[in-house]
Design an enzyme around this catalytic site. Sequence first.
Site, PDB file in Angstrom:
ATOM      1  N   MET A  39      25.575   2.189  61.009  1.00  0.00           N
ATOM      2  CA  MET A  39      26.657   2.824  60.242  1.00  0.00           C
ATOM      3  C   MET A  39      26.546   2.441  58.768  1.00  0.00           C
ATOM      4  SD  MET A  39      29.918   3.072  62.749  1.00  0.00           S
ATOM      5  CE  MET A  39      30.500   1.407  62.558  1.00  0.00           C
ATOM      6  N   GLY A  40      25.371   1.951  58.363  1.00  0.00           N
ATOM      7  CA  GLY A  40      25.170   1.619  56.953  1.00  0.00           C
ATOM      8  C   GLY A  40      25.814   0.285  56.585  1.00  0.00           C
ATOM      9  N   GLY A  45      21.235  -8.483  59.479  1.00  0.00           N
ATOM     10  CA  GLY A  45      21.273  -8.207  60.923  1.00  0.00           C
ATOM     11  C   GLY A  45      20.658  -6.844  61.211  1.00  0.00           C
ATOM     12  N   HIS A  46      21.101  -5.839  60.448  1.00  0.00           N
ATOM     13  CA  HIS A  46      20.500  -4.507  60.603  1.00  0.00           C
ATOM     14  C   HIS A  46      18.996  -4.569  60.311  1.00  0.00           C
ATOM     15  CE1 HIS A  46      24.706  -3.339  59.249  1.00  0.00           C
ATOM     16  NE2 HIS A  46      24.608  -2.713  60.392  1.00  0.00           N
ATOM     17  N   GLU A 157      22.127  -7.369  69.877  1.00  0.00           N
ATOM     18  CA  GLU A 157      22.930  -8.097  70.872  1.00  0.00           C
ATOM     19  C   GLU A 157      24.301  -8.471  70.317  1.00  0.00           C
ATOM     20  OE1 GLU A 157      20.710 -11.451  72.281  1.00  0.00           O
ATOM     21  OE2 GLU A 157      19.552 -10.225  73.691  1.00  0.00           O
ATOM     22  N   LYS A 158      24.433  -8.418  68.994  1.00  0.00           N
ATOM     23  CA  LYS A 158      25.741  -8.696  68.365  1.00  0.00           C
ATOM     24  C   LYS A 158      26.844  -7.870  69.025  1.00  0.00           C
ATOM     25  CE  LYS A 158      28.907  -9.126  65.012  1.00  0.00           C
ATOM     26  NZ  LYS A 158      29.420  -7.824  64.823  1.00  0.00           N
ATOM     27  N   ASP A 159      26.535  -6.587  69.269  1.00  0.00           N
ATOM     28  CA  ASP A 159      27.487  -5.677  69.926  1.00  0.00           C
ATOM     29  C   ASP A 159      27.056  -5.561  71.385  1.00  0.00           C
ATOM     30  OD1 ASP A 159      29.088  -4.496  67.495  1.00  0.00           O
ATOM     31  OD2 ASP A 159      26.993  -4.573  66.890  1.00  0.00           O
ATOM     32  N   SER A 194      27.986  -9.426  59.827  1.00  0.00           N
ATOM     33  CA  SER A 194      28.726  -8.200  60.110  1.00  0.00           C
ATOM     34  C   SER A 194      29.158  -7.580  58.798  1.00  0.00           C
ATOM     35  CB  SER A 194      29.962  -8.519  60.952  1.00  0.00           C
ATOM     36  OG  SER A 194      30.884  -7.442  60.901  1.00  0.00           O
ATOM     37  N   ARG A 196      31.850  -6.352  58.204  1.00  0.00           N
ATOM     38  CA  ARG A 196      33.259  -6.691  57.977  1.00  0.00           C
ATOM     39  C   ARG A 196      33.438  -8.089  57.389  1.00  0.00           C
ATOM     40  NH1 ARG A 196      33.609  -3.462  63.105  1.00  0.00           N
ATOM     41  NH2 ARG A 196      34.786  -1.598  62.563  1.00  0.00           N
TER      42      ARG A 196
HETATM   43  P1  AMP Z   1      26.544  -1.044  62.968  1.00  0.00           P
HETATM   44  O1  AMP Z   1      26.072  -0.586  61.637  1.00  0.00           O
HETATM   45  O2  AMP Z   1      27.606  -2.090  62.910  1.00  0.00           O
HETATM   46  O3  AMP Z   1      26.872   0.089  63.907  1.00  0.00           O
HETATM   47  O4  AMP Z   1      25.296  -1.771  63.617  1.00  0.00           O
HETATM   48  C1  AMP Z   1      24.067  -1.103  63.780  1.00  0.00           C
HETATM   49  C2  AMP Z   1      23.193  -1.913  64.681  1.00  0.00           C
HETATM   50  O5  AMP Z   1      22.950  -3.190  64.088  1.00  0.00           O
HETATM   51  C3  AMP Z   1      23.831  -2.192  66.053  1.00  0.00           C
HETATM   52  O6  AMP Z   1      22.842  -2.050  67.061  1.00  0.00           O
HETATM   53  C4  AMP Z   1      24.319  -3.604  65.918  1.00  0.00           C
HETATM   54  O7  AMP Z   1      24.382  -4.296  67.149  1.00  0.00           O
HETATM   55  C5  AMP Z   1      23.240  -4.199  65.028  1.00  0.00           C
HETATM   56  N1  AMP Z   1      23.741  -5.412  64.356  1.00  0.00           N
HETATM   57  C6  AMP Z   1      24.865  -5.537  63.612  1.00  0.00           C
HETATM   58  N2  AMP Z   1      25.021  -6.812  63.203  1.00  0.00           N
HETATM   59  C7  AMP Z   1      23.972  -7.514  63.708  1.00  0.00           C
HETATM   60  C8  AMP Z   1      23.571  -8.888  63.659  1.00  0.00           C
HETATM   61  N3  AMP Z   1      24.279  -9.809  63.001  1.00  0.00           N
HETATM   62  N4  AMP Z   1      22.428  -9.234  64.296  1.00  0.00           N
HETATM   63  C9  AMP Z   1      21.700  -8.309  64.972  1.00  0.00           C
HETATM   64  N5  AMP Z   1      22.025  -7.009  65.067  1.00  0.00           N
HETATM   65  C10 AMP Z   1      23.148  -6.616  64.441  1.00  0.00           C
END
Ligand code: AMP
Length: 292
Positions: A39-40, A45-46, A157-159, A194, A196
Amino acid sequence: MASVPDSAEIPIVRTVAELRGRVKAWRAAGAVIGLVPTMGGLHDGHLALVRAALAACGRVVVSIFVNPTQFGPGEDFARYPRNETQDAKRLAELGVHLLFAPSAEHIYPDGFATTVTVKGMGEGLCGAHRPGHFDGVATVVAKLLLAALPDVAYFGEKDYQQLQVIKRLVLDLDIPVAVEAVPTVREADGLALSSRNLYLSPEERAIAAALNRVLAEVAARLAAGKTAGAGAIAWGLKELEAAGFTRIDYLEVRDAETLGPVETAARPARVLAAVWLGQIRLIDNMAVEPAG
Ligand code: AMP
């Protein structure tokens, strides 16, 4: 440090037809194709997902789509961080081959009427506190996977619940894509990265690190079998309260794969939690790794 050319650029496509056109050409040339849905608001992590994709795939697509249907009323959709220019630059620097950044109207045109529900697995934990959230996730991920049809798609794995929901979805709908899980990337004090986290005050940021510490301790207690599950969870809930979290949505131990109740110690388990600091909701999880 290697210098990055200012000119690093990444092609951006905004429609499924353009995305399919690019992927088709790559496939015809014999490339293995990876997709990283996001989601940008990209952070390290991304980027761990992106790096895993680049290491294994000849061509990598990253999608950026802040999916309105996975946010409930009153959630943070409007103030979710959006910075496509900066995200595109970081992806270009890493050598990502394509950015897919569709509009909400393109993904959900007038008349859109389909919802994908992964029953059971999407209902407890975050599903119980964010009604409809995993329907939104499952629907958009199904669309993204079917639009790109990569060989491999990468999720963090975070989510953790989201990851299991997606694995189930791919299995149930026979989507011909391998799902790769990437371990959680953390700050030095253990806080999971994150988007957030940006919104935490310095005081909240200091408290936030306790989430990982408590999860690790609960997982260690469960693994050592010193206490029954309920004892370890009760201990963890008290610790989270004492640390200063303003609300605790849940702290639970579940089967690592089915997310069902943990019935035997023979199967891998996972401790998962969602907590609040003011307006910010944080989630994290940890494997229960039996000693020996
Ligand atoms: P999001 O942008 O929050 O939808 O996350 C996109 C992808 O990045 C999802 O598969 C999340 O699980 C992964 N993600 C987000 N934060 C982390 C993190 N700290 N470590 C590893 N993967 C992450």
